[in-house]
Scaffold this motif. Sequence first.
Motif, mmCIF file in Angstrom:
data_model
loop_
_atom_site.group_PDB
_atom_site.id
_atom_site.type_symbol
_atom_site.label_atom_id
_atom_site.label_comp_id
_atom_site.label_asym_id
_atom_site.label_seq_id
_atom_site.Cartn_x
_atom_site.Cartn_y
_atom_site.Cartn_z
ATOM 1 N N ARG A 3 -3.086 6.832 8.648
ATOM 2 C CA ARG A 3 -3.609 7.243 7.345
ATOM 3 C C ARG A 3 -3.174 6.276 6.251
ATOM 4 O O ARG A 3 -3.933 5.993 5.318
ATOM 5 C CB ARG A 3 -3.125 8.659 7.024
ATOM 6 N N TYR A 4 -1.943 5.786 6.369
ATOM 7 C CA TYR A 4 -1.451 4.842 5.359
ATOM 8 C C TYR A 4 -2.248 3.542 5.404
ATOM 9 O O TYR A 4 -2.633 3.004 4.363
ATOM 10 C CB TYR A 4 0.029 4.556 5.589
ATOM 11 N N VAL A 5 -2.506 3.034 6.608
ATOM 12 C CA VAL A 5 -3.273 1.786 6.742
ATOM 13 C C VAL A 5 -4.681 1.975 6.190
ATOM 14 O O VAL A 5 -5.203 1.105 5.477
ATOM 15 C CB VAL A 5 -3.324 1.347 8.218
ATOM 16 N N LEU A 6 -5.297 3.129 6.508
ATOM 17 C CA LEU A 6 -6.643 3.391 5.996
ATOM 18 C C LEU A 6 -6.638 3.457 4.476
ATOM 19 O O LEU A 6 -7.543 2.905 3.817
ATOM 20 C CB LEU A 6 -7.172 4.701 6.584
ATOM 21 N N ARG A 7 -5.617 4.108 3.898
ATOM 22 C CA ARG A 7 -5.538 4.208 2.443
ATOM 23 C C ARG A 7 -5.345 2.840 1.811
ATOM 24 O O ARG A 7 -5.947 2.523 0.772
ATOM 25 C CB ARG A 7 -4.390 5.140 2.054
ATOM 26 N N ARG A 8 -4.527 2.013 2.430
ATOM 27 C CA ARG A 8 -4.317 0.661 1.900
ATOM 28 C C ARG A 8 -5.574 -0.179 1.998
ATOM 29 O O ARG A 8 -5.872 -0.975 1.095
ATOM 30 C CB ARG A 8 -3.176 -0.028 2.649
ATOM 31 N N ILE A 240 2.334 -16.827 2.017
ATOM 32 C CA ILE A 240 1.386 -17.363 2.998
ATOM 33 C C ILE A 240 0.110 -17.831 2.301
ATOM 34 O O ILE A 240 -0.354 -18.956 2.501
ATOM 35 C CB ILE A 240 1.062 -16.294 4.062
ATOM 36 N N GLY A 241 -0.447 -16.967 1.470
ATOM 37 C CA GLY A 241 -1.643 -17.363 0.730
ATOM 38 C C GLY A 241 -1.370 -18.473 -0.248
ATOM 39 O O GLY A 241 -2.213 -19.361 -0.457
ATOM 40 N N ASN A 290 -0.266 -9.120 2.382
ATOM 41 C CA ASN A 290 0.454 -8.038 1.701
ATOM 42 C C ASN A 290 0.456 -6.757 2.525
ATOM 43 O O ASN A 290 1.451 -6.027 2.545
ATOM 44 C CB ASN A 290 -0.163 -7.781 0.325
ATOM 45 N N LEU A 291 -0.640 -6.464 3.210
ATOM 46 C CA LEU A 291 -0.689 -5.286 4.069
ATOM 47 C C LEU A 291 0.287 -5.419 5.233
ATOM 48 O O LEU A 291 1.016 -4.465 5.567
ATOM 49 C CB LEU A 291 -2.111 -5.089 4.590
#
Length: 307
Positions: A3-8, A240-241, A290-291
């Motif tokens: 759920r956290y990954v989906l929200r992010r 990285i970016g 960032n994720l």
Amino acid sequence: MGRYVLRRLLQMIPVFIGSTFLIFFMVYALGDPVAALFGDKAPDPATAARIRKDLYLDAPLWKQYLHYMGQILTGNFGTAFNGQDVTELMADAFPVTLRLTLVALLFEIVIGITLGLLSGLRRGRSVDTSVLLVTLIVVSIPTFVSGYVLQYLFGVKWGVVSPSVSPAAPFDELLLPGIVLALTSLAYVTRLTRTSIAENSRADYLRTAVAKGLPRHRVITRHLLRNSLIPVVTFIGTDIGALMGGAIVTERIFNIHGVGYQLYQGILRQNSPTVVGFVTVLVIVFLAANLIVDLLYAVLDPRIRYA
């Protein structure tokens, strides 16, 4: 975690739209791509109008942006002014810059964290003072200065490496450019690690681990270093970016035809599709990094949990 990954991921959508729109606005609204095609010569009005219509530049800016985003969703980043697809330029440039970034990150992580650990464990001693002094000097020297100096010493005077990189850009030829690219970030990683180690060395959990009789190497690696790496990982993730997009100077010095080189050529020649396309991909790299950093927090500190 799911759920956290989906929200992010959902939160990244407005960030991506806002960032790409600002880039698109600055490139297309503050300049005239059609005039850039003709250089110093004034274009024929009829010809200029036809080109603007073909490039969808005669529509309002918001419609141009929606048209551009629609093309991106299909994998079409447009065509450069030299007639080559931007995706072809990306296919040639991004693998080169990715290898250069990996080399720079390797030096940044291994050398930076090692020096920071040694400095933090010997806070106030000669080793700590020397590391702080060296990193301060490295941060103070611009990349183009350190790049040309190292290129002259190792490539021209001593002949240890090639002063320029071949078009294939193998890893062995990218070692020196990778060091040049990583120098400033390496200094920051060293200082961040040193500060975090010095602060956590006085924490209660560390005294408890020592009182339990755990071996010194386990106390340092499993407890002290692991908990001290959170700010370092945050910096490396965002770096990285920055390394991929900020390699313009390094790639110019060593004649590397990567992302920085293409951005430089695009800005120099006002090649708007190239600039917008490459920067759009860099925005995606920033967001993905960032994720990944946020997800690594739970790995480094078991107390962090995502709902």
